[in-house]
Design a protein around this motif. Structure first.
Motif, short mmCIF file in Angstrom:
data_model
loop_
_atom_site.label_atom_id
_atom_site.label_comp_id
_atom_site.label_asym_id
_atom_site.label_seq_id
_atom_site.Cartn_x
_atom_site.Cartn_y
_atom_site.Cartn_z
N ASN A 144 -20.49 87.71 -3.93
CA ASN A 144 -20.72 87.79 -2.49
C ASN A 144 -22.20 87.93 -2.13
OD1 ASN A 144 -20.42 90.45 -3.72
ND2 ASN A 144 -20.52 91.29 -1.65
N LEU A 145 -23.04 88.28 -3.10
CA LEU A 145 -24.47 88.45 -2.86
C LEU A 145 -25.31 87.26 -3.35
CD1 LEU A 145 -24.79 92.20 -3.94
CD2 LEU A 145 -24.63 91.29 -1.62
N THR A 146 -24.67 86.30 -4.00
CA THR A 146 -25.40 85.20 -4.62
C THR A 146 -26.22 84.39 -3.63
OG1 THR A 146 -23.85 85.07 -6.47
CG2 THR A 146 -25.18 83.10 -6.01
N ASP A 147 -25.60 83.93 -2.55
CA ASP A 147 -26.33 83.10 -1.58
C ASP A 147 -27.54 83.84 -1.01
OD1 ASP A 147 -24.64 80.92 -1.90
OD2 ASP A 147 -23.37 81.47 -0.20
N GLU A 148 -27.35 85.10 -0.68
CA GLU A 148 -28.44 85.92 -0.13
C GLU A 148 -29.57 86.09 -1.15
OE1 GLU A 148 -28.91 90.67 0.81
OE2 GLU A 148 -27.00 89.70 1.33
N ARG A 149 -29.21 86.34 -2.40
CA ARG A 149 -30.22 86.53 -3.44
C ARG A 149 -30.99 85.24 -3.71
NH1 ARG A 149 -26.55 90.54 -7.25
NH2 ARG A 149 -27.27 92.46 -6.23
N ILE A 150 -30.28 84.13 -3.73
CA ILE A 150 -30.94 82.84 -3.95
C ILE A 150 -31.91 82.55 -2.80
CG2 ILE A 150 -30.59 80.33 -3.97
CD1 ILE A 150 -28.02 80.83 -5.60
N ALA A 151 -31.45 82.71 -1.57
CA ALA A 151 -32.28 82.41 -0.40
C ALA A 151 -33.55 83.27 -0.38
CB ALA A 151 -31.48 82.60 0.88
N ALA A 152 -33.41 84.56 -0.66
CA ALA A 152 -34.56 85.47 -0.65
C ALA A 152 -35.55 85.09 -1.76
CB ALA A 152 -34.10 86.91 -0.81
N TRP A 153 -35.03 84.74 -2.91
CA TRP A 153 -35.90 84.39 -4.03
C TRP A 153 -36.65 83.09 -3.77
CZ3 TRP A 153 -35.58 80.93 -8.48
CH2 TRP A 153 -36.45 81.28 -9.52
N VAL A 154 -35.95 82.11 -3.24
CA VAL A 154 -36.59 80.84 -2.93
C VAL A 154 -37.71 81.03 -1.91
CG1 VAL A 154 -36.21 78.62 -1.76
CG2 VAL A 154 -34.69 79.33 -3.60
N GLU A 155 -37.49 81.86 -0.90
CA GLU A 155 -38.54 82.15 0.08
C GLU A 155 -39.74 82.82 -0.59
OE1 GLU A 155 -39.00 81.14 3.25
OE2 GLU A 155 -37.27 79.90 2.69
N LYS A 156 -39.46 83.71 -1.53
CA LYS A 156 -40.54 84.38 -2.27
C LYS A 156 -41.36 83.36 -3.07
CE LYS A 156 -41.15 88.35 -5.28
NZ LYS A 156 -40.49 89.48 -5.93
N LEU A 157 -40.68 82.40 -3.70
CA LEU A 157 -41.39 81.38 -4.48
C LEU A 157 -42.23 80.48 -3.60
CD1 LEU A 157 -38.83 80.14 -7.16
CD2 LEU A 157 -40.72 81.75 -7.45
N LYS A 158 -41.73 80.16 -2.42
CA LYS A 158 -42.47 79.28 -1.51
C LYS A 158 -43.75 79.94 -1.05
CE LYS A 158 -38.64 76.57 0.33
NZ LYS A 158 -37.85 76.27 1.52
#
Length: 158
Positions: A144-158
């Motif tokens: 249930n936390l996967t989408d949120e974790r992916i989105a936050a990480w991708v923003e961090k990488l950008k």
């Protein structure tokens, strides 16, 4: 920034996570066996699960041997670890720690560390001083936390 994601996946979960991240980053996604192409990317994301009692996923054995012989000076590297914190809390996402230990002295810049907050595990080669070495996903216990974790990480990488 040209981004390539290299994954090792036994059950398809790590491949799925890699493809989801790749879509958000407009990255090329390929199996770890294509590691020779790492030179073509500004940012290389290495994705693995952990098997058995803290073992690296099988697809990474030969590619990791190749990485150890490559000149990675100046290469930005990010890591994705997939694991089961409840079933394997004493070796949780050790796979990313194994990969990192092999390449950390090769002039890379590690990007994309994340907090260990919100996870429950007793030990991990993939964690250092309250941070994971990259994005960590537990589809078994916290899907249930996967989408949120992916989105936050991708923003961090950008």
């Amino acid at each position: 920034m040209k981004t390539g994601i290299f994954y090792g996946s036994t059950t398809g979960v790590t491949q799925d996570i890699s493809e989801r991240v790749g879509k958000l980053l407009n990255a090329d996604v390929m199996p770890a066996s294509d590691i020779d192409k790492i030179k073509d990317y500004d940012l290389a994301i290495l994705a693995t699960s952990t098997w058995g009692m803290g073992d690296l996923q099988d697809d990474w054995f030969d590619p990791l041997d190749k990485l150890k012989t490559m000149d990675l000076t100046g290469k930005k590297i990010a890591l994705i670890g997939v694991g089961d914190q409840e079933g394997f809390g004493d070796t949780f996402v050790d796979g990313i720690g194994i990969i990192y230990d092999e390449i950390k002295g090769k002039g890379i810049t590690l990007v994309g560390k994340t907090s260990t907050d919100g996870y429950s595990f007793s030990d991990s080669k993939g964690a250092d001083d309250g941070e994971f070495l990259g994005l960590v996903i537990d589809e078994n216990n916290q899907s249930n936390l996967t989408d949120e974790r992916i989105a936050a990480w991708v923003e961090k990488l950008k």
